[in-house]
Design an enzyme around this catalytic site. Structure first.
Site, PDB file in Angstrom:
ATOM      1  N   HIS A 169      18.069   4.844 -19.619  1.00 23.44           N
ATOM      2  CA  HIS A 169      17.212   4.685 -20.657  1.00 23.44           C
ATOM      3  C   HIS A 169      16.082   5.669 -20.469  1.00 23.44           C
ATOM      4  O   HIS A 169      15.796   6.421 -19.787  1.00 23.44           O
ATOM      5  CB  HIS A 169      16.200   3.419 -20.417  1.00 23.44           C
ATOM      6  CG  HIS A 169      17.103   2.358 -20.752  1.00 23.44           C
ATOM      7  ND1 HIS A 169      17.055   1.145 -19.963  1.00 23.44           N
ATOM      8  CD2 HIS A 169      17.762   1.993 -21.856  1.00 23.44           C
ATOM      9  CE1 HIS A 169      17.744   0.171 -20.538  1.00 23.44           C
ATOM     10  NE2 HIS A 169      18.137   0.626 -21.674  1.00 23.44           N
ATOM     11  N   CYS A 256      11.025  -2.527 -17.280  1.00 20.85           N
ATOM     12  CA  CYS A 256      12.084  -3.450 -17.825  1.00 20.85           C
ATOM     13  C   CYS A 256      11.544  -4.926 -17.434  1.00 20.85           C
ATOM     14  O   CYS A 256      12.301  -5.634 -18.251  1.00 20.85           O
ATOM     15  CB  CYS A 256      13.243  -3.158 -17.025  1.00 20.85           C
ATOM     16  SG  CYS A 256      13.609  -1.464 -16.438  1.00 20.85           S
TER      17      CYS A 256
HETATM   18  C1  CIR Z   1      21.035  -2.672 -17.632  1.00 22.79           C
HETATM   19  O1  CIR Z   1      21.822  -1.886 -17.115  1.00 22.79           O
HETATM   20  O2  CIR Z   1      21.059  -3.056 -18.616  1.00 22.79           O
HETATM   21  C2  CIR Z   1      20.282  -3.254 -16.392  1.00 22.79           C
HETATM   22  N1  CIR Z   1      20.933  -3.505 -15.347  1.00 22.79           N
HETATM   23  C3  CIR Z   1      18.846  -2.555 -16.121  1.00 22.79           C
HETATM   24  C4  CIR Z   1      18.039  -2.427 -17.392  1.00 22.79           C
HETATM   25  C5  CIR Z   1      16.915  -1.754 -17.218  1.00 22.79           C
HETATM   26  N2  CIR Z   1      15.843  -1.948 -18.199  1.00 22.79           N
HETATM   27  C6  CIR Z   1      15.131  -0.734 -18.574  1.00 22.79           C
HETATM   28  O3  CIR Z   1      15.034   0.018 -18.336  1.00 22.79           O
HETATM   29  N3  CIR Z   1      14.318  -1.122 -19.730  1.00 22.79           N
END
Ligand code: CIR
Length: 265
Positions: A169, A256
């Site tokens: 991201h 996150c």
């Molecule tokens: C994913 O790949 O969607 C999750 N394992 C990690 C999401 C992390 N979210 C974020 O950076 N906002």
């Protein structure tokens, strides 16, 4: 000076599900330990509360292994909230699970709804003056255009930028520290997208420290990155280090794990 991008009265978190072992990850570095993740999560929530904020803890959602990463489901703005459309198919349903909780706190709740529109909160950095959205494997041009159209009458200005190749991201590689200061990896700041902001680069080899959050008077950062911590301290911020070893196995970090906002009825 305004402070909408780092002063908040509320946060929403969600307990990690036991299914987290099936969560998405770019590289498999071993199964996350749920008990240790829960302990880190508890410390994270306690730190948010230490600033005086109300933290709403939602129950675990077993059908969605990545649902602890609530940031990707919505964007909370001063005038209203927008429900995202995650680009990861296994995460699409998480957005609808978040909607009723935000509907209870916001009078104006909007939704990204185009069949071809994909956008995740992790790609969005709200500053005092604009909303930067990084195109990534999870967020496409249609999703960004729809967000811009949905929020224009709230006075929001959306600027499309790029997430470095191979980075999950946009905010994996940057965070806002105050109204004018951004912490970034050199590989992202080299793109020039932060022109006009004061920049602090993370130390070489500490790229995983770039995802922090400024929440009221505190900067929450992952533990284990002493040179970057010292640079943030030297700039005058109050830092709390939170264990992130288990979320890191799933490419997750400080931002996150929460939605941070001030409700608007
Ligand atoms: C994913 O790949 O969607 C999750 N394992 C990690 C999401 C992390 N979210 C974020 O950076 N906002």
């Amino acid at each position: 000076m305004t402070d909408r991008s780092y002063r908040f009265t509320h946060a929403i978190t969600r307990r990690p599900a036991a299914s987290i072992t099936h969560g998405l990850r770019a590289v498999d570095t071993g199964a996350p330990d749920l008990a240790r993740m829960q302990a880190h999560h508890d410390a994270y929530i306690a730190t948010l509360r230490e600033t005086g904020a109300t933290v709403i803890e939602l129950d675990a959602l077993e059908p969605y292994p990545d649902s602890v990463f609530v940031e990707d489901t919505a964007l909370c703005l001063p005038s209203g909230a927008v429900i995202m459309r995650p680009g990861a198919p296994s995460r699409l349903g998480e957005a609808a699970e978040m909607a009723p909780h935000l509907a209870a706190l916001y009078g104006d709740l909007r939704r990204i709804s185009g069949a071809e529109s994909f956008i995740e909160g992790g790609d969005i950095l709200m500053t005092e003056t604009e909303i930067l959205v990084g195109r990534s494997a999870r967020t496409n041009a249609a999703g960004i255009a729809e967000l811009a159209a949905l929020t224009a009458d709230w006075g929001e200005v959306v600027r499309e930028v790029h997430t470095p190749p191979g980075v999950l991201h946009f905010k994996t590689d940057c965070s806002l520290l105050d109204a004018e200061t951004i912490l970034s990896t050199p590989r992202l700041s080299a793109s020039g997208c932060f022109k006009g902001y004061r920049l602090i680069d993370v130390a070489e080899g500490e790229e995983a420290a770039a995802n922090t959050i400024r929440f009221n008077d505190l900067v929450l950062m992952p533990a284990g990155f002493p040179r970057t911590r010292d640079a943030i301290l030297a700039a005058g911020f109050t830092v709390r280090e939170i264990g992130n070893s288990e979320c890191a196995k799933l490419d997750g970090g400080m931002s996150c794990l929460s939605l941070r906002f001030t409700p608007k009825a």
